[in-house]
Write an enzyme that holds these catalytic residues in place. Structure first.
Site, PDB file in Angstrom:
ATOM      1  CD  GLU A   2      57.056  16.057  54.143  1.00 49.27           C
ATOM      2  OE1 GLU A   2      57.413  16.973  54.899  1.00 49.27           O
ATOM      3  OE2 GLU A   2      56.389  16.246  53.111  1.00 49.27           O
ATOM      4  CG  PHE A   3      54.277  16.624  59.954  1.00 51.74           C
ATOM      5  CD1 PHE A   3      52.987  16.827  59.506  1.00 51.74           C
ATOM      6  CD2 PHE A   3      54.580  15.409  60.555  1.00 51.74           C
ATOM      7  CE1 PHE A   3      52.005  15.852  59.656  1.00 51.74           C
ATOM      8  CE2 PHE A   3      53.613  14.430  60.726  1.00 51.74           C
ATOM      9  CZ  PHE A   3      52.320  14.647  60.268  1.00 51.74           C
ATOM     10  CD  GLU A  16      59.138  23.326  49.312  1.00 57.15           C
ATOM     11  OE1 GLU A  16      59.973  23.929  48.619  1.00 57.15           O
ATOM     12  OE2 GLU A  16      58.115  22.808  48.854  1.00 57.15           O
ATOM     13  CE  LYS A  74      52.737  15.986  54.317  1.00 55.09           C
ATOM     14  NZ  LYS A  74      53.606  17.091  54.731  1.00 55.09           N
ATOM     15  CG  ASN A 130      50.290  19.560  54.288  1.00 56.89           C
ATOM     16  OD1 ASN A 130      50.831  20.116  55.237  1.00 56.89           O
ATOM     17  ND2 ASN A 130      50.965  18.877  53.398  1.00 56.89           N
ATOM     18  CE1 TYR A 189      51.322  37.896  59.378  1.00 54.29           C
ATOM     19  CE2 TYR A 189      51.455  35.545  59.852  1.00 54.29           C
ATOM     20  CZ  TYR A 189      51.704  36.860  60.207  1.00 54.29           C
ATOM     21  OH  TYR A 189      52.331  37.135  61.399  1.00 54.29           O
ATOM     22  CB  CYS A 238      53.034  20.454  50.732  1.00 51.81           C
ATOM     23  SG  CYS A 238      54.672  19.728  50.963  1.00 51.81           S
ATOM     24  CE  LYS A 259      52.557  16.267  46.292  1.00 51.51           C
ATOM     25  NZ  LYS A 259      52.320  15.274  47.370  1.00 51.51           N
ATOM     26  NE  ARG A 305      57.803  21.211  43.668  1.00 53.44           N
ATOM     27  CZ  ARG A 305      58.295  20.231  44.430  1.00 53.44           C
ATOM     28  NH1 ARG A 305      58.020  18.972  44.137  1.00 53.44           N
ATOM     29  NH2 ARG A 305      59.043  20.521  45.474  1.00 53.44           N
TER      30      ARG A 305
END
Length: 454
Positions: free
Chosen positions: A155-156, A159, A215, A219, A262, A271, A274, A339
């Site tokens: 998944e990409f 949040e 994935k 990230n 930024y 994400c 971890k 988190r």
């Protein structure tokens, strides 16, 4: 199509609701009865814009159901998504116990061909472990070992924009085996995602291990950009440069772009911390140090303390009898995710120096209270120094300064006359560079940003 989603957490709920929205028949499984009770009673255990309404709509249409029944979940779906948690283990690696347990349950109950989709964020080689666990259970029951084929479909989702990201993806990555079963699985996935490719093809097909690595690579790259800019922002403070001007100067280069440039108080959430740690751990298991990623992690941890350092420089190390207003608790806006949130470090460090904190967040305060209870476990006196209020302005009353940690839209254009009236002194520590230093100076605000001439 009939699809089962194993795990009704963040990824599972978004995946299930969005696939149901396309007309599929979705069975969402979770072994936590409290979570299933919440979902079946019309609630949603996480905050994500648009998700609650989508779940309600598809439950009412009969396309979305929630249950703890493992056998029924395996029987239901021709495609079985594994979307359970992969929390960091003590050594930084991804804990795969829930992924393997889900695979074993599929192997225990499957009687017809199934496509097993690794949706959880998992390290390279996980599909092999999932496949081995399923085959072991199938063999115990005398079922053919090629009954199930394992696919990687990372998944990409961002949040705060996860529903939009799923419904209008910039890419869909699918990793399959080159075996006959793998080719059949590829065709099933093609059918499932066909509605998302109607205007143009967004799907990238590759081997399973390449999909798994994609994935983590994505990230890790984004986290690297954040830490890189935070390093430059800290240098800008020392040399008298403006990091916002620097950002525009380098972001205008088409090879670089503006995204994730930024500066601030560091990244958090479920994400980046971890996944960067897990990718570094995977490399170490293969005898390789990823020195850039080790530096990315180190910079990010230090950056969470940057606002405290600025506060300490302004007021001294002893903050006894001082009170700070804190705007923003979640690690980013439009979520209640706490988190690895920088706010947790900042609050603990201010309290450690004797200060009290009055915080406000539009969404995350209930989750923040739970996390702070854990953070201050064994220190009840420290916890008493932290309170939460229902509005940003209420947090300011009698405080010595305002500390901004999360860039919620509601904080972008406050009534500064009211802000200055409520604070003891018009001092703002802006951890997200929401305001222009020159505008703050004109208002008479003593302003401290990140890399903005401090």
């Amino acid at each position: 199509m009939k699809v089962t989603i194993i795990g009704s957490g963040y990824v599972g709920l978004v995946t299930g609701a969005c696939l149901a929205e396309q007309g599929n028949n979705i069975f969402c499984l979770d072994l936590d009865p409290k979570k299933i009770d919440i979902l079946n009673s019309g609630g949603v255990p996480i905050y994500e814009p648009g998700l609650k309404e989508m779940i309600e709509r598809n439950r009412a249409a009969g396309r979305l159901q929630f249950s703890t029944d493992i056998a029924a979940s395996v029987e239901h779906g021709d495609i079985q998504f594994i979307a359970v948690g992969t929390p960091p283990d003590e050594d930084g690696s991804a804990d795969l116990q829930y992924v393997v347990a889900a695979a074993r349950n599929i192997g225990r109950y499957a009687t017809t061909p199934k496509v097993i989709v690794d949706k959880s964020t998992v390290p390279v080689g996980t599909a092999d472990k999932v496949s081995a666990a399923i085959k072991e259970e199938l063999e115990k029951r005398g079922q053919p070992e090629d009954l199930c084929s394992v696919v990687s479909n990372p998944e990409f989702l961002k949040e705060g924009a996860a529903v939009e990201d799923f419904m209008r993806p910039d890419r869909i990555v699918i990793g399959t085996e080159s075996t006959p079963a793998g080719l059949r699985a590829k065709e099933q996935m093609r059918k499932l995602y066909a509605p998302f490719n109607r205007h143009h093809e967004r799907t990238y097909y590759m081997d399973v291990k390449s999909a798994e690595l994609t994935k983590y690579a994505a990230n890790a790259m984004l986290a690297t950009r954040i830490s890189f800019m935070n390093e430059l922002a800290n240098l800008a403070d020392l040399v008298g440069a403006d990091i916002e001007a620097v950002r525009q100067g380098i972001g205008s280069d088409s090879r670089i772009g503006y995204g994730f440039l930024y500066s601030g108080t560091g990244y958090g959430g479920s994400c980046f911390p971890k996944d960067v740690s897990a990718l570094s751990k995977t490399a170490k298991e293969h005898g390789r140090d990823l020195k850039i990623l080790d530096a990315v992690e180190a910079v990010n941890e230090l950056q969470k303390y940057i606002l405290v350092e600025k506060i300490e420089k302004r007021f001294g190390k002893d903050l006894s009898n001082m009170k700070f207003a804190l705007w923003g608790l979640a690690f980013k806006p439009n979520t209640d995710d706490m988190r690895e949130a920088p706010s947790r470090v900042i609050i603990q460090e201010l309290v450690k120096r004797g200060a009290s904190v009055v915080a406000h967040d539009p969404v995350a305060m209930p989750e923040a209270q739970h996390c702070l209870d854990l953070d201050f476990k064994g220190n009840p006196e420290g916890l008493k120094k932290v309170s939460m209020v229902e509005s940003p302005m209420a947090a300011l009353d009698g405080c010595d300064a305002l500390v901004i940690v999360t860039e919620w839209k509601a904080f972008r254009s406050p009534d500064f006359d009211q802000v200055m009236q409520k604070l003891k002194r018009p001092i703002v520590f802006d951890g997200r560079n929401l305001y222009e230093p020159s505008a703050m100076q004109e208002l008479g605000v003593e302003y401290y940003g990140i890399g903005r001439h401090n």
